[in-house]
Design a protein around this motif. Structure first.
Motif, PDB file in Angstrom:
ATOM      1  N   ILE A 144     -13.963  -5.681 -11.488  1.00 26.67           N
ATOM      2  CA  ILE A 144     -13.834  -5.321 -10.071  1.00 26.67           C
ATOM      3  C   ILE A 144     -12.776  -6.155  -9.350  1.00 26.67           C
ATOM      4  O   ILE A 144     -11.906  -5.610  -8.660  1.00 26.67           O
ATOM      5  N   VAL A 145     -12.837  -7.474  -9.501  1.00 24.14           N
ATOM      6  CA  VAL A 145     -11.928  -8.367  -8.761  1.00 24.14           C
ATOM      7  C   VAL A 145     -10.457  -8.118  -9.114  1.00 24.14           C
ATOM      8  O   VAL A 145      -9.634  -7.875  -8.223  1.00 24.14           O
ATOM      9  N   PRO A 146     -10.082  -8.155 -10.402  1.00 22.66           N
ATOM     10  CA  PRO A 146      -8.664  -7.897 -10.700  1.00 22.66           C
ATOM     11  C   PRO A 146      -8.228  -6.463 -10.394  1.00 22.66           C
ATOM     12  O   PRO A 146      -7.080  -6.230  -9.997  1.00 22.66           O
ATOM     13  N   SER A 147      -9.143  -5.509 -10.549  1.00 28.28           N
ATOM     14  CA  SER A 147      -8.793  -4.107 -10.281  1.00 28.28           C
ATOM     15  C   SER A 147      -8.423  -3.909  -8.821  1.00 28.28           C
ATOM     16  O   SER A 147      -7.375  -3.335  -8.496  1.00 28.28           O
ATOM     17  N   PHE A 148      -9.290  -4.388  -7.928  1.00 26.74           N
ATOM     18  CA  PHE A 148      -9.021  -4.220  -6.502  1.00 26.74           C
ATOM     19  C   PHE A 148      -7.938  -5.173  -6.002  1.00 26.74           C
ATOM     20  O   PHE A 148      -7.236  -4.864  -5.042  1.00 26.74           O
ATOM     21  N   GLY A 149      -7.797  -6.322  -6.668  1.00 30.38           N
ATOM     22  CA  GLY A 149      -6.694  -7.220  -6.337  1.00 30.38           C
ATOM     23  C   GLY A 149      -5.362  -6.553  -6.616  1.00 30.38           C
ATOM     24  O   GLY A 149      -4.422  -6.610  -5.794  1.00 30.38           O
ATOM     25  N   TRP A 150      -5.279  -5.890  -7.773  1.00 30.50           N
ATOM     26  CA  TRP A 150      -4.054  -5.172  -8.135  1.00 30.50           C
ATOM     27  C   TRP A 150      -3.805  -4.007  -7.188  1.00 30.50           C
ATOM     28  O   TRP A 150      -2.674  -3.821  -6.704  1.00 30.50           O
ATOM     29  N   ALA A 151      -4.828  -3.223  -6.884  1.00 31.95           N
ATOM     30  CA  ALA A 151      -4.670  -2.065  -5.991  1.00 31.95           C
ATOM     31  C   ALA A 151      -4.223  -2.500  -4.599  1.00 31.95           C
ATOM     32  O   ALA A 151      -3.361  -1.861  -3.982  1.00 31.95           O
ATOM     33  N   THR A 152      -4.789  -3.604  -4.120  1.00 27.41           N
ATOM     34  CA  THR A 152      -4.397  -4.133  -2.806  1.00 27.41           C
ATOM     35  C   THR A 152      -2.946  -4.587  -2.828  1.00 27.41           C
ATOM     36  O   THR A 152      -2.196  -4.364  -1.868  1.00 27.41           O
ATOM     37  N   ALA A 153      -2.525  -5.218  -3.915  1.00 24.34           N
ATOM     38  CA  ALA A 153      -1.135  -5.661  -4.051  1.00 24.34           C
ATOM     39  C   ALA A 153      -0.182  -4.471  -4.064  1.00 24.34           C
ATOM     40  O   ALA A 153       0.904  -4.528  -3.475  1.00 24.34           O
ATOM     41  N   VAL A 154      -0.581  -3.369  -4.720  1.00 23.06           N
ATOM     42  CA  VAL A 154       0.238  -2.155  -4.715  1.00 23.06           C
ATOM     43  C   VAL A 154       0.384  -1.641  -3.282  1.00 23.06           C
ATOM     44  O   VAL A 154       1.480  -1.301  -2.839  1.00 23.06           O
ATOM     45  N   GLY A 155      -0.741  -1.601  -2.548  1.00 27.96           N
ATOM     46  CA  GLY A 155      -0.692  -1.144  -1.162  1.00 27.96           C
ATOM     47  C   GLY A 155       0.222  -2.006  -0.313  1.00 27.96           C
ATOM     48  O   GLY A 155       1.062  -1.495   0.439  1.00 27.96           O
ATOM     49  N   TYR A 156       0.090  -3.326  -0.437  1.00 29.61           N
ATOM     50  CA  TYR A 156       0.938  -4.221   0.359  1.00 29.61           C
ATOM     51  C   TYR A 156       2.406  -4.083  -0.022  1.00 29.61           C
ATOM     52  O   TYR A 156       3.296  -4.156   0.837  1.00 29.61           O
ATOM     53  N   SER A 157       2.662  -3.858  -1.305  1.00 31.65           N
ATOM     54  CA  SER A 157       4.051  -3.734  -1.762  1.00 31.65           C
ATOM     55  C   SER A 157       4.774  -2.583  -1.074  1.00 31.65           C
ATOM     56  O   SER A 157       5.978  -2.641  -0.844  1.00 31.65           O
ATOM     57  N   ARG A 158       4.023  -1.535  -0.713  1.00 28.04           N
ATOM     58  CA  ARG A 158       4.634  -0.382  -0.066  1.00 28.04           C
ATOM     59  C   ARG A 158       5.136  -0.738   1.334  1.00 28.04           C
ATOM     60  O   ARG A 158       6.123  -0.167   1.822  1.00 28.04           O
ATOM     61  N   MET A 159       4.483  -1.686   1.981  1.00 28.35           N
ATOM     62  CA  MET A 159       4.944  -2.166   3.291  1.00 28.35           C
ATOM     63  C   MET A 159       6.065  -3.181   3.126  1.00 28.35           C
ATOM     64  O   MET A 159       7.062  -3.138   3.850  1.00 28.35           O
ATOM     65  N   HIS A 160       5.903  -4.092   2.187  1.00 28.55           N
ATOM     66  CA  HIS A 160       6.928  -5.096   1.918  1.00 28.55           C
ATOM     67  C   HIS A 160       8.275  -4.423   1.627  1.00 28.55           C
ATOM     68  O   HIS A 160       9.321  -4.882   2.091  1.00 28.55           O
ATOM     69  N   LEU A 161       8.203  -3.314   0.892  1.00 33.54           N
ATOM     70  CA  LEU A 161       9.424  -2.604   0.495  1.00 33.54           C
ATOM     71  C   LEU A 161       9.897  -1.589   1.540  1.00 33.54           C
ATOM     72  O   LEU A 161      10.880  -0.892   1.335  1.00 33.54           O
ATOM     73  N   GLY A 162       9.168  -1.480   2.651  1.00 31.13           N
ATOM     74  CA  GLY A 162       9.626  -0.694   3.787  1.00 31.13           C
ATOM     75  C   GLY A 162       9.446   0.808   3.701  1.00 31.13           C
ATOM     76  O   GLY A 162      10.105   1.547   4.444  1.00 31.13           O
ATOM     77  N   VAL A 163       8.560   1.291   2.828  1.00 31.14           N
ATOM     78  CA  VAL A 163       8.450   2.743   2.652  1.00 31.14           C
ATOM     79  C   VAL A 163       7.161   3.347   3.204  1.00 31.14           C
ATOM     80  O   VAL A 163       6.990   4.563   3.184  1.00 31.14           O
ATOM     81  N   HIS A 164       6.237   2.489   3.697  1.00 28.19           N
ATOM     82  CA  HIS A 164       4.989   2.999   4.263  1.00 28.19           C
ATOM     83  C   HIS A 164       4.516   2.156   5.434  1.00 28.19           C
ATOM     84  O   HIS A 164       4.704   0.935   5.447  1.00 28.19           O
ATOM     85  N   TYR A 165       3.883   2.819   6.384  1.00 28.05           N
ATOM     86  CA  TYR A 165       3.194   2.134   7.479  1.00 28.05           C
ATOM     87  C   TYR A 165       1.858   1.584   6.967  1.00 28.05           C
ATOM     88  O   TYR A 165       1.313   2.089   5.975  1.00 28.05           O
ATOM     89  N   PRO A 166       1.290   0.592   7.679  1.00 27.66           N
ATOM     90  CA  PRO A 166      -0.044   0.088   7.301  1.00 27.66           C
ATOM     91  C   PRO A 166      -1.109   1.182   7.286  1.00 27.66           C
ATOM     92  O   PRO A 166      -1.971   1.202   6.400  1.00 27.66           O
TER      93      PRO A 166
END
Length: 199
Positions: A144-166
């Motif tokens: 659970i912890v690494p799975s959701f940690g990875w998914a959260t990182a993917v979500g944040y990466s979309r903002m970091h890279l400028g292609v999605h709103y929060p």
């Protein structure tokens, strides 16, 4: 009831009120980012396909090799969850038609490829569908912890890279997790139906 709340969330996410929150948060993540992490977040954002496709395929292959019906069933469940999230995400993108942030706000730096509409985030949806279904199939903290940690990182990466709103990312996370839950409920119902037919 769940559909109603999802509708309200998506409606709220695209109104004028949260737009200030959306763009201000995105500016913080994108314009004031640590540029040394750009390559890392590009790798994370592209990992969604490898992990989300590779996980069910690998589990199914191992299930075939070991003649393990349970493992194959779990692999199919994860694959179905991902497929459901893709279908729902595409449908909502076409229904909502929200422009990408770098289109509306030219100061936002687009650091990776991005096609189509913005709401919801497909990468996030697929990542959370994978994380949720994997966690439901294997409800252990070390899954659970690494799975959701990875998914959260993917979500944040979309903002970091400028292609999605929060709010695109939040909607994607909700849709991905909801797709896994929906797939689980459908599979449970089908199993009960088969048992009744046998009896």
């Amino acid at each position: 009831m769940t559909r109603f709340f999802l509708f309200l969330f998506l409606l709220f996410s695209t109104t004028v009120f949260p737009q200030n929150f959306d763009i201000n948060t995105l500016r913080s993540a994108n314009l004031y980012r640590n540029e040394n992490l750009d390559a890392t977040f590009k790798t994370i954002t592209h990992s969604y396909a490898v992990v989300s496709i590779g996980t069910p395929l690998t589990l199914y292959a191992v299930g075939l090799i070991n003649n393990d019906p349970k493992l194959k069933k779990e692999a199919l469940f994860i694959g179905e969850s991902v497929a459901a999230s893709v279908f729902i995400t595409i449908a909502l993108k076409e229904a909502i038609k929200r422009e990408r942030p770098f289109v509306t706000y030219p100061e936002i730096q687009k650091l990776t490829t991005a096609g189509g509409y913005s709401m919801p985030s497909g990468h996030t949806s697929i990542a959370f569908a994978t994380a949720t279904s994997l966690s439901m199939a294997y409800p252990k903290w070390y899954v659970i912890v690494p799975s959701f940690g990875w998914a959260t990182a993917v979500g944040y990466s979309r903002m970091h890279l400028g292609v999605h709103y929060p709010t695109d990312v939040m909607a994607g996370a909700l849709i991905g997790s909801g797709s896994a839950y929906l797939s689980y409920k459908i599979n449970t119902w089908l199993q009960k139906t088969k048992k009744k037919e046998i009896l």
